[in-house]
Enzyme design. Sequence first.
Site, short mmCIF file in Angstrom:
data_model
loop_
_atom_site.label_atom_id
_atom_site.label_comp_id
_atom_site.label_asym_id
_atom_site.label_seq_id
_atom_site.Cartn_x
_atom_site.Cartn_y
_atom_site.Cartn_z
N HIS A 178 0.60 -1.08 -0.20
CA HIS A 178 -0.41 0.04 0.49
C HIS A 178 0.96 1.19 0.19
O HIS A 178 0.34 2.35 0.83
CB HIS A 178 -0.77 -0.07 1.16
CG HIS A 178 -1.83 -1.12 1.01
ND1 HIS A 178 -3.15 -1.28 0.86
CD2 HIS A 178 -2.17 -2.58 1.60
CE1 HIS A 178 -3.89 -2.00 0.94
NE2 HIS A 178 -2.62 -2.86 1.60
N ASN A 233 -10.08 -2.94 2.24
CA ASN A 233 -9.38 -3.10 1.41
C ASN A 233 -11.64 -2.86 0.15
O ASN A 233 -12.62 -2.69 1.04
CB ASN A 233 -9.62 -4.66 0.82
CG ASN A 233 -7.90 -4.61 0.95
OD1 ASN A 233 -6.74 -3.52 1.25
ND2 ASN A 233 -7.49 -5.38 1.04
N TYR A 289 1.21 -4.38 11.80
CA TYR A 289 0.61 -2.78 11.86
C TYR A 289 1.58 -1.38 12.80
O TYR A 289 2.16 -1.37 12.26
CB TYR A 289 -0.70 -2.52 11.52
CG TYR A 289 -1.33 -2.76 10.65
CD1 TYR A 289 -1.61 -3.90 10.00
CD2 TYR A 289 -1.48 -1.67 9.58
CE1 TYR A 289 -1.86 -4.39 9.30
CE2 TYR A 289 -2.11 -2.36 8.14
CZ TYR A 289 -2.45 -3.44 8.62
OH TYR A 289 -2.81 -4.45 6.71
FE1 HDE Z 1 -2.16 -5.02 5.72
N1 HDE Z 1 -0.75 -4.06 5.80
N2 HDE Z 1 -2.07 -6.65 6.10
N3 HDE Z 1 -4.42 -5.70 4.74
N4 HDE Z 1 -3.21 -3.12 4.49
C1 HDE Z 1 -0.06 -2.88 5.74
O1 HDE Z 1 0.85 -1.83 7.60
C2 HDE Z 1 -0.84 -6.87 6.62
C3 HDE Z 1 -4.66 -7.31 4.99
C4 HDE Z 1 -3.72 -2.64 4.26
O2 HDE Z 1 -2.88 3.62 4.03
C5 HDE Z 1 1.11 -2.12 6.52
O3 HDE Z 1 1.33 0.59 7.73
C6 HDE Z 1 -0.20 -8.28 7.06
C7 HDE Z 1 -5.96 -7.01 4.66
C8 HDE Z 1 -4.56 -1.07 3.88
O4 HDE Z 1 -1.45 3.15 5.52
C9 HDE Z 1 1.65 -3.82 6.83
C10 HDE Z 1 -2.09 -8.82 6.50
C11 HDE Z 1 -6.20 -6.11 4.32
C12 HDE Z 1 -3.66 -0.61 4.09
C13 HDE Z 1 0.18 -4.67 6.71
C14 HDE Z 1 -2.59 -8.29 6.27
C15 HDE Z 1 -5.33 -5.19 4.76
C16 HDE Z 1 -2.30 -1.48 4.63
C17 HDE Z 1 2.18 -1.45 5.85
C18 HDE Z 1 -2.17 -10.52 6.72
C19 HDE Z 1 -7.98 -5.46 4.07
C20 HDE Z 1 -2.85 0.61 4.11
C21 HDE Z 1 2.27 -0.22 5.62
C22 HDE Z 1 -2.05 -10.59 7.76
C23 HDE Z 1 -8.93 -5.37 5.27
C24 HDE Z 1 -2.66 1.38 5.63
C25 HDE Z 1 1.60 -0.15 7.01
C26 HDE Z 1 -2.46 3.10 4.74
C27 HDE Z 1 -1.01 -1.80 4.91
C28 HDE Z 1 0.46 -5.81 6.74
C29 HDE Z 1 -3.66 -7.83 5.31
C30 HDE Z 1 -5.24 -3.25 4.31
C31 HDE Z 1 2.81 -4.04 6.52
C32 HDE Z 1 0.27 -8.88 7.75
C33 HDE Z 1 -7.14 -8.06 4.73
C34 HDE Z 1 -5.98 -0.51 3.74
O5 HDE Z 1 1.22 -3.75 7.98
#
Ligand code: HDE
Length: 709
Positions: free
Chosen positions: A81, A154, A368
Amino acid sequence: MPPRKTPSKPKPPPPSKNEQLEPYRMHQEDTVLTTDQGIPISETDNSLKAGLRGPTLLEDFHFREKMMRFDHERIPERAVHARGAGAHGYFQVYESLERYTQARFLTDPSLKTPVFVRFSTVGGSRGSADTVRDVRGFATKFYTPEGNYDLVGNNMPVFFIQDGIKFPDFVHSVKPEPHNEIPQASSAHDSLWDFVSLVPETAHMVMWLMSDRAIPRSFRHMEGFGVHTYRLVNAKGKATLVKFHWKPVLGTHSLVWDEAQKVSGKDPDFHRRDLWDTIESGNFPEYELGLQLIPEGDELKYGFDLLDATKLLPEELVPVQKVGKLVLDRNPDNFFAETEQVAFCVSNVVPGIDFTNDPLLQARLFSYLDTQLTRLGGPNFAELPINKPVCPVNNHQQDGFGRQSINTSRANYHPNSLGGGCPMLANPKSAFVHRQERVEGHKIRARSGSFADHFSQATLFYNSLSQPEREHLVAALEFELGKVEREEIRERVVNKVLVNIDRDMAVRVANAVGVAPPKLGKQPESKPVSKLTASPALSQLNTPHDSIMTRKVAVLVADGFAGRELSQVRKTLEGLGAIVEVVGPTLGPVASADGGEEKPVKTYLTASSVLYDAVYVPGGERSVATLKKVPLAVDFVREAYVHCKALALSGAATSMLDAAGFSTPMAKGLDDALGVIRSAKNETRGFGQMFAKAIAAHRHWAREAPPPA
Ligand code: HDE
């Protein structure tokens, strides 16, 4: 020490988020240039040298500071993202939801809770294009009176994997490949499809990724989903399971794949610009918060496990109740300070909202918080203005890089008497208390049997799409797999994944990508677990198509265009909220046939039909004769037609379609179906209205069907 009663001293109300940000804003009007230490600087164009042509001196602290600051401007981009755009706004609940939750922002209809929303793509780097095929992030930070609540969702309701431990594997496979860092912001490559072919739990989400949902028209035209099942808890401690939805007031609409690829080149900032421009023009994006509420204990009632993030709960089984509105009404002042530094953490919850045991969610609760440490350089990121809660923050956390707060108490531990016991423990009634849940089991590294079905909801999604949406999905698979170099990977995707979703689809894709089609008689691996064979709510065609608010219409003109007609059509469209832009040969005035003139805002060179929702060519013999000789103008009409956009052509301009290579006979019924509004006369009553109706329909997919015999 036993909890003490919270002090009852009356406190001033917290500032609004906007007021809270004000002291941090640097308004630089009428100021003098200084160093970071406040020393006035009168010359910043030449470094300090020993002689006019001599070496630069180490003593030049202004030069060194300026360069040092420049050298350290970049921070690590988000691991996923990375590319995004943000906006401020507010959320207001329609009616108290106290039956379900104690969260103040969901129980007080008079409260306008400030929010910051960041939309994003997932795979691309910070500078990648907006309109790539990808999932979109929809993350909302609610600055509530009880602390920050982050709903990090999402634009698709499911996810690729079921257990967070697979997230690094999945993300590695979809990001550019490690040896050559190719391709940027694209899933059309071997490693992603290798992963998909070997991990069947990706099947459902892959269908969404191949669907039009992955190429939204704008952030304002897409839904948002919390994905996981969460838990609402009321003041009496009663819990209700919940799935969160955002429903865009303008409906859910997408681009066409060929168009999306072209927009990536013509305007890589297409979505970011759209969000910025619409907010600047006062057309504030709006979404309604929707809830699917499920009694606790019904986790397995629907034929799948509600803890499995690769499943959605069809709206036909549990309707989405619209409970409040999100309005985005203010652009950030500074991209880096706000949009880049905003730190969403799934673990930021307020009293009244709690987690479930979804293993994907559980992993996110760690990730996060952890990732912000690297990204924002230490543990004090919650003190950054954009992340700061609007309510008081008091605890014994201290020190670390970039600490802002100056704690004045001698007591930095709990319990204490030196600080009068402060900060005191909150009353559990108003505090966040993890909901008690009985848990028992063997320590085990395995997946629950209730997560075993990977295909029936992929099939449900495919079956729920309208015919054109399904065609787009098949074409997307043919495109993506067509880019996969290894034949065995293409073959595995067809025979291990697609055939279990829909046999005909698998055969079509197999033929298109040169692999053996699945053998006849091979049965899908899993049977549908629910009686529901289609969920109409999943088709974008069933979302609102009744407005042309903020739709962009290009008007192609050259000298001699029908001026009065243009004014009339423009008045109609603008009256209905559309944005009308005149595109001409230059930015200089263009003369109309009836003695008026127009000053174009774009030229055939700087504009392109892919940047508009609809195209209108007014009549005027001379104007149309000129346009037909300009390849870029003819292309404008041709592309608008190919991308199924509403087209309005009047008078001499009715021949523009032929010039663009499409000889469709002018016939009322046919024109309506094709979204081409043609009038042989220069001015026809209702012409503008008919055009508006065609624009509101979004796209006219009948054009994709084989031409009429
Ligand atoms: Fe994320 N995700 N994600 N994700 N995600 C990040 O956090 C992660 C997942 C989502 O505008 C990271 O600050 C793991 C689902 C958004 O700043 C990180 C898993 C959904 C954003 C991370 C998921 C999301 C992130 C990267 C599986 C929808 C952007 C930078 C266990 C429900 C937020 C950060 C923004 C961002 C990890 C799965 C949505 C790496 C480990 C499911 C919208 O921490």
